[in-house]
Design a protein around this motif. Sequence first.
Motif, PDB file in Angstrom:
ATOM      1  N   SER A  91       0.827  -1.211   0.000  1.00 43.88           N
ATOM      2  CA  SER A  91       0.000   0.000   0.000  1.00 43.88           C
ATOM      3  C   SER A  91       0.857   1.255   0.000  1.00 43.88           C
ATOM      4  O   SER A  91       0.547   2.237  -0.690  1.00 43.88           O
ATOM      5  N   ALA A  92       1.951   1.242   0.766  1.00 47.94           N
ATOM      6  CA  ALA A  92       2.836   2.408   0.810  1.00 47.94           C
ATOM      7  C   ALA A  92       3.453   2.682  -0.553  1.00 47.94           C
ATOM      8  O   ALA A  92       3.490   3.828  -1.026  1.00 47.94           O
ATOM      9  N   VAL A  93       3.924   1.634  -1.211  1.00 44.67           N
ATOM     10  CA  VAL A  93       4.605   1.810  -2.498  1.00 44.67           C
ATOM     11  C   VAL A  93       3.620   2.211  -3.586  1.00 44.67           C
ATOM     12  O   VAL A  93       3.916   3.072  -4.426  1.00 44.67           O
ATOM     13  N   ILE A  94       2.438   1.619  -3.601  1.00 46.84           N
ATOM     14  CA  ILE A  94       1.446   1.975  -4.616  1.00 46.84           C
ATOM     15  C   ILE A  94       1.027   3.436  -4.476  1.00 46.84           C
ATOM     16  O   ILE A  94       0.976   4.184  -5.459  1.00 46.84           O
ATOM     17  N   SER A  95       0.725   3.872  -3.256  1.00 40.88           N
ATOM     18  CA  SER A  95       0.323   5.271  -3.067  1.00 40.88           C
ATOM     19  C   SER A  95       1.480   6.219  -3.360  1.00 40.88           C
ATOM     20  O   SER A  95       1.265   7.335  -3.845  1.00 40.88           O
ATOM     21  N   SER A  96       2.702   5.803  -3.107  1.00 42.40           N
ATOM     22  CA  SER A  96       3.866   6.642  -3.391  1.00 42.40           C
ATOM     23  C   SER A  96       4.123   6.763  -4.888  1.00 42.40           C
ATOM     24  O   SER A  96       4.323   7.861  -5.409  1.00 42.40           O
ATOM     25  N   GLU A  97       4.101   5.635  -5.593  1.00 40.91           N
ATOM     26  CA  GLU A  97       4.473   5.633  -7.012  1.00 40.91           C
ATOM     27  C   GLU A  97       3.389   6.208  -7.906  1.00 40.91           C
ATOM     28  O   GLU A  97       3.677   6.624  -9.034  1.00 40.91           O
ATOM     29  N   PHE A  98       2.156   6.245  -7.454  1.00 43.20           N
ATOM     30  CA  PHE A  98       1.084   6.844  -8.248  1.00 43.20           C
ATOM     31  C   PHE A  98       0.929   8.346  -7.993  1.00 43.20           C
ATOM     32  O   PHE A  98       0.227   9.023  -8.742  1.00 43.20           O
ATOM     33  N   SER A  99       1.571   8.870  -6.965  1.00 44.30           N
ATOM     34  CA  SER A  99       1.322  10.253  -6.561  1.00 44.30           C
ATOM     35  C   SER A  99       2.327  11.211  -7.181  1.00 44.30           C
ATOM     36  O   SER A  99       3.491  10.851  -7.409  1.00 44.30           O
ATOM     37  N   SER A 100       1.886  12.439  -7.417  1.00 41.79           N
ATOM     38  CA  SER A 100       2.798  13.474  -7.891  1.00 41.79           C
ATOM     39  C   SER A 100       3.596  14.017  -6.712  1.00 41.79           C
ATOM     40  O   SER A 100       3.276  13.778  -5.548  1.00 41.79           O
ATOM     41  N   VAL A 101       4.658  14.747  -7.034  1.00 34.93           N
ATOM     42  CA  VAL A 101       5.579  15.237  -6.003  1.00 34.93           C
ATOM     43  C   VAL A 101       4.853  16.100  -4.979  1.00 34.93           C
ATOM     44  O   VAL A 101       5.110  16.010  -3.773  1.00 34.93           O
ATOM     45  N   TYR A 102       3.917  16.909  -5.430  1.00 35.82           N
ATOM     46  CA  TYR A 102       3.322  17.939  -4.583  1.00 35.82           C
ATOM     47  C   TYR A 102       2.301  17.391  -3.593  1.00 35.82           C
ATOM     48  O   TYR A 102       2.005  18.039  -2.583  1.00 35.82           O
ATOM     49  N   ILE A 103       1.745  16.218  -3.867  1.00 41.35           N
ATOM     50  CA  ILE A 103       0.696  15.682  -2.982  1.00 41.35           C
ATOM     51  C   ILE A 103       1.065  14.317  -2.401  1.00 41.35           C
ATOM     52  O   ILE A 103       0.267  13.727  -1.681  1.00 41.35           O
ATOM     53  N   ARG A 104       2.273  13.833  -2.701  1.00 40.85           N
ATOM     54  CA  ARG A 104       2.632  12.473  -2.304  1.00 40.85           C
ATOM     55  C   ARG A 104       2.535  12.271  -0.791  1.00 40.85           C
ATOM     56  O   ARG A 104       2.003  11.265  -0.313  1.00 40.85           O
ATOM     57  N   GLY A 105       3.039  13.216  -0.028  1.00 36.89           N
ATOM     58  CA  GLY A 105       2.995  13.090   1.425  1.00 36.89           C
ATOM     59  C   GLY A 105       1.579  13.020   1.947  1.00 36.89           C
ATOM     60  O   GLY A 105       1.260  12.206   2.834  1.00 36.89           O
ATOM     61  N   ARG A 106       0.689  13.847   1.416  1.00 39.73           N
ATOM     62  CA  ARG A 106      -0.695  13.860   1.898  1.00 39.73           C
ATOM     63  C   ARG A 106      -1.448  12.607   1.488  1.00 39.73           C
ATOM     64  O   ARG A 106      -2.277  12.091   2.254  1.00 39.73           O
ATOM     65  N   VAL A 107      -1.188  12.106   0.266  1.00 41.52           N
ATOM     66  CA  VAL A 107      -1.852  10.868  -0.152  1.00 41.52           C
ATOM     67  C   VAL A 107      -1.433   9.717   0.748  1.00 41.52           C
ATOM     68  O   VAL A 107      -2.273   8.936   1.231  1.00 41.52           O
ATOM     69  N   MET A 108      -0.132   9.598   1.020  1.00 41.56           N
ATOM     70  CA  MET A 108       0.356   8.517   1.879  1.00 41.56           C
ATOM     71  C   MET A 108      -0.137   8.699   3.319  1.00 41.56           C
ATOM     72  O   MET A 108      -0.475   7.726   3.996  1.00 41.56           O
ATOM     73  N   ALA A 109      -0.175   9.950   3.788  1.00 40.01           N
ATOM     74  CA  ALA A 109      -0.679  10.206   5.143  1.00 40.01           C
ATOM     75  C   ALA A 109      -2.164   9.875   5.244  1.00 40.01           C
ATOM     76  O   ALA A 109      -2.625   9.345   6.271  1.00 40.01           O
TER      77      ALA A 109
END
Length: 626
Positions: free
Chosen positions: A189-207
């Motif tokens: 789950s961590a890797v999927i949410s990280s690799e699909f997210s853009s730089v600007y929202i990656r932290g918030r998507v993973m959080a």
Amino acid sequence: MRGVTTSTENIKAKSLDVRSVHHAVKDRPTAPAVRRLNENRRALLTEIDNAKFSWFHVKVAFVSGAGFFTDAYDIFAINIVSVMLGYLYGTGASDSDFSSLPSQQLSVGQQVAIKIATPAGVLCGQLLFGWLGDVLGRKRIYGMELLLILVATFGQVLCAPSVAVSVIGVLTFWRFMMGVGIGGDYPISAVISSEFSSVYIRGRVMAAVFANQGWGQLSATLLSFIVIAAYKHSFLHDPPSEVLQSIDQIWRLIVGLGCIPGAVALYFRLTIPETPRFTMDIERNIRQAGQDLSVLLVDSESYTVDLDAVRERVIARQATRHDFRAYFGQWENLKILIGTAYSWFALDIAFYGLGLNSSIILDAIGFGSPHKGLAPAASIYQNLHNVSLGNLILSVAGLVPGYWIAFIFIDRWGRKPIQFMGFAVLTVLFLVMGFAYDKLNASSGGRVVFVVLYCLSNLFQNFGPNTTTFIVPGEVFPTRYRATAHGISAASGKCGAVVAQLAFQWLKDVGGPNKFLGHILEIFAFFMLTGILSTMLIPETNQKTLEQLSNESQDDFIQPVPIAGYSSEYLGDFQASPIRLEPLASPIDHPSYPPPAFTPRARHKEEGMSSSLSHYASMSDVSVSL
């Protein structure tokens, strides 16, 4: 989104034999062709890193988050369930001696077995599924771990005592199996949410994904409170045998309800696409990566078939034992893995040390203890009611808000400052709670202060290292090791959870019942202090691309095979096979997946091949038109 165009020319590939391979050596593409592949790869990565927030990101957060909701629910429901199991299967409990039932509890060994089984299973699952996520792909195994959780949860609900096996033994087995599934959820789950997210929202998507852990904890305590209240009439008016039956039904209902969110999310997990980064860098299929990328992009560029690419043989980095040792043999990479792993270890000693034993701590300070003089059944009801209410207060006041405060600040402050702050505040809080434990426990006002400090510790665990230790390992490692390294880091954390449970159960009664709790809190403070030191080893990942954080050059990620590479060393590893590419009308409506130009013939390697850091690879036949 702009239209996707492809060549409609029929591409016919000839069967390759050894002669044709040697012919391809002579006519192999030069550096410009490989440079074009690198440019295409960088273009796709740029599209991902700059993609606007879309409903697909919401879907990723929901699908991944539903798993964490289920995980946390199943893990922390044992808090109240273990109390009920003590009434049912504790030493000396029987229908004929019902008056002694309120004082019955599981033995130390039974409590350790039940509470340690899930973290131990999680540890194994994190290592196993993290490795499988890099070998087989994120999509292929995403959903398998959730299936395992659902099966194991049903197994817990249906387990019963027998002549050969105790119910605690069966329950321990199923909780271990459930832990394996929960462990698989962390890295994937961590890797999927990280690799699909853009730089600007990656932290918030993973959080946001990880914050569902808080909702799971809250739901476990809330449903426990509701179910116990629903059985109030049985506790107060039914005969002893029916009260025991009610307790048995309550704990099975509480555990079984954890299946619902997992069952809802299962279909979506099984249908989520592979991450474009894995498709490009591991499967080496740029065309499929471009098609998968279309679900993210609001404004996509067109992708066309490159007629020359089908004949290009290149060197691409592959995950091998030697490459793993070479990558993590560099101190700049190894120190990051040490930093992420130990930070998680230190955090989980306190997080699970408190989280799985909050009922014991609340009872030790006399918070919500049953009134004296009550009938046995009424005393049991009031104890269960107060324990669930106390855990509910802890969840609402500290656990859930901490996750969402972290969500707000994770892409503003950065990961490292939040982790530093969290460890520092927790060090102070545990020192105060530990050294002042006896004084605070001596008066009702002191107990209220203790509960407030307890809530603050929950708040700064989640608005601190509990969130960042999940996010950072999903960002700082290259694609071929991202899931594996996240699994190693997370498994280190669960090792801390196992240590915490063993230590807590055997230390808490040193000097008398619950007399050592203050010193245990002081030990927690020490580990929080060491977490400050380990945080220095990790880099700041905020607003940086995953490729920047991998510590690898991206300019020549794909390299041409040297002439020597087409010698017997090359043919010794691969067997020639035909290529066939069908004409494409639309890559979305009629996707085509060309087989690789070479297939592995044998795992047998000639001497010296294991020293190579790269494997020869066949790139897909797609280029990006920019």
